[in-house]
Design an enzyme around this catalytic site. Structure first.
Site, short mmCIF file in Angstrom:
data_model
loop_
_atom_site.label_atom_id
_atom_site.label_comp_id
_atom_site.label_asym_id
_atom_site.label_seq_id
_atom_site.Cartn_x
_atom_site.Cartn_y
_atom_site.Cartn_z
N ASN A 10 -44.04 -3.99 8.12
CA ASN A 10 -45.41 -4.97 8.01
C ASN A 10 -44.87 -6.43 7.57
OD1 ASN A 10 -47.94 -6.47 7.67
ND2 ASN A 10 -48.45 -5.43 5.92
N LYS A 12 -46.58 -9.10 7.59
CA LYS A 12 -47.85 -10.12 7.07
C LYS A 12 -47.69 -11.37 7.84
CE LYS A 12 -47.14 -7.69 2.67
NZ LYS A 12 -47.39 -7.63 1.53
N HIS A 99 -55.49 -2.40 5.28
CA HIS A 99 -54.25 -2.75 4.34
C HIS A 99 -55.08 -3.23 2.99
CE1 HIS A 99 -51.04 -5.12 2.43
NE2 HIS A 99 -50.18 -4.21 2.96
N GLU A 101 -54.63 -5.67 1.22
CA GLU A 101 -55.00 -7.37 1.31
C GLU A 101 -56.13 -7.79 2.24
OE1 GLU A 101 -50.94 -8.48 2.63
OE2 GLU A 101 -50.32 -7.92 0.76
N GLU A 176 -50.51 3.23 -0.51
CA GLU A 176 -50.06 2.11 -1.09
C GLU A 176 -50.80 1.69 -2.36
OE1 GLU A 176 -48.03 -0.38 2.27
OE2 GLU A 176 -49.79 -0.94 2.17
N GLY A 182 -45.62 -5.95 -2.98
CA GLY A 182 -45.04 -7.11 -3.25
C GLY A 182 -44.80 -7.61 -4.60
N SER A 221 -43.17 -2.15 -2.37
CA SER A 221 -41.81 -2.52 -2.95
C SER A 221 -40.70 -1.40 -2.85
CB SER A 221 -41.79 -3.00 -4.66
OG SER A 221 -42.72 -3.78 -4.74
C1 PEP Z 1 -47.20 -3.87 2.53
O1 PEP Z 1 -47.07 -5.04 2.86
O2 PEP Z 1 -47.68 -2.96 3.06
C2 PEP Z 1 -46.11 -3.66 1.39
C3 PEP Z 1 -45.96 -2.30 1.00
O3 PEP Z 1 -45.40 -4.68 0.83
P1 PEP Z 1 -44.12 -4.67 0.03
O4 PEP Z 1 -43.15 -3.64 0.74
O5 PEP Z 1 -43.31 -6.09 -0.05
O6 PEP Z 1 -44.49 -4.26 -1.46
#
Ligand code: PEP
Length: 259
Positions: A10, A12, A99, A101, A176, A182, A221
């Site tokens: 992803n 983003k 997601h 976000e 997630e 992040g 992460s």
């Molecule tokens: C994500 O954007 O879905 C995500 C898991 O980000 P990160 O790997 O940076 O934590």
């Protein structure tokens, strides 16, 4: 049950035409040849780069995903939105839905996530449906309740559809935990396994076959240094990767950790 792992990047709101060209070529040259690949790999750039990436990924076996989709099925007065058939037309195979976000910054509800899942399925896209709890919800011991509620909304939408739960077999789920996205703070493999087993169990209680076969990815992460341990858990079928998907070397190492 042997489930083919999936690793989706992803991106983003990151990228430029030049940066994408170099990232994609780094990923493609780092991945095993298509016939030897163990995991399905998907790249999810911002909307405006999808068509260009479709060309770069043509015949490579790497899937292309959008980061969101409009819940409305057809064309119409929905300024700023992108319809699922449009995503298919430009070469998308997958789409990320719900997601954290989108849920937190754009007020997407469980119900909307359910509708988007149906719309994506109807267009022939593979939805990557995200669920996950906030830190305060985990600290309050409400992780299963929250993830269960988010998932139930998707199941309800599917059950209300003529296709019924069968559509779930064509979905990928992503757990997630919001506190891990992040932040550099990863769920432990045991924490991830606990929620993945809960998700699979909930689906199995409705349909044993789909519950056994649906892929559940972990996101939050994931890095080359922790991917193997996470992907080694019995109900973790790969990852949804944010930050580390922007570095070809790291992303390729995470894909390799599915082996
Ligand atoms: C994500 O954007 O879905 C995500 C898991 O980000 P990160 O790997 O940076 O934590």
């Amino acid at each position: 049950m042997n489930r083919t792992p999936v690793v989706a990047g992803n991106w983003k709101m990151h990228g430029s035409r030049a940066a994408n060209a170099s990232l994609v070529s780094g990923v493609l040259s780092g991945l095993a040849p298509r016939a030897e690949r163990v995991a399905e790999v998907v790249l999810c750039p911002p909307f405006v780069y999808l068509a260009e990436l479709a060309q770069r990924l043509d015949q490579t076996g790497v899937g292309l995903g959008a980061q969101d989709v409009c819940a409305e099925a057809g064309q119409g007065a929905f300024t700023g939105e992108v319809a699922a058939p449009m995503l298919r037309e430009v070469g998308c195979t997958h789409v990320i839905i719900g997601h954290s976000e989108r849920r937190a910054l754009y007020a997407e509800t469980d119900e909307l996530v359910g509708r988007k899942t149906l719309t994506a399925l109807a267009a022939g896209l593979t939805p990557i449906v995200c669920v996950g709890e906030l830190l305060e919800e985990r600290d309050a011991g409400r992780t299963h309740e929250v993830v269960g509620r988010q998932l139930e909304a998707v199941l309800r939408a599917l059950q209300a559809d003529p296709g019924g739960l069968a559509g779930l077999a064509r979905c990928i789920l992503a757990y997630e935990p919001v506190w891990a996205i992040g932040t550099g703070r990863t769920a432990t493999p045991e924490q991830a396994q606990d929620v993945h087993a809960f998700i699979r169990g909930l689906i199995q209680s409705r349909d044993a076959r789909i519950g056994g076969s649906v892929r559940v990815l972990y996101g939050g992460s994931v890095k080359p240094g922790n991917a193997r341990e996470l992907f080694g858990m019995p109900d973790v079928d790969g990852g949804l990767i944010g930050g580390a998907s922007l570095k070809a070397e790291d992303f390729v190492a995470i894909v390799a950790a599915t082996q």
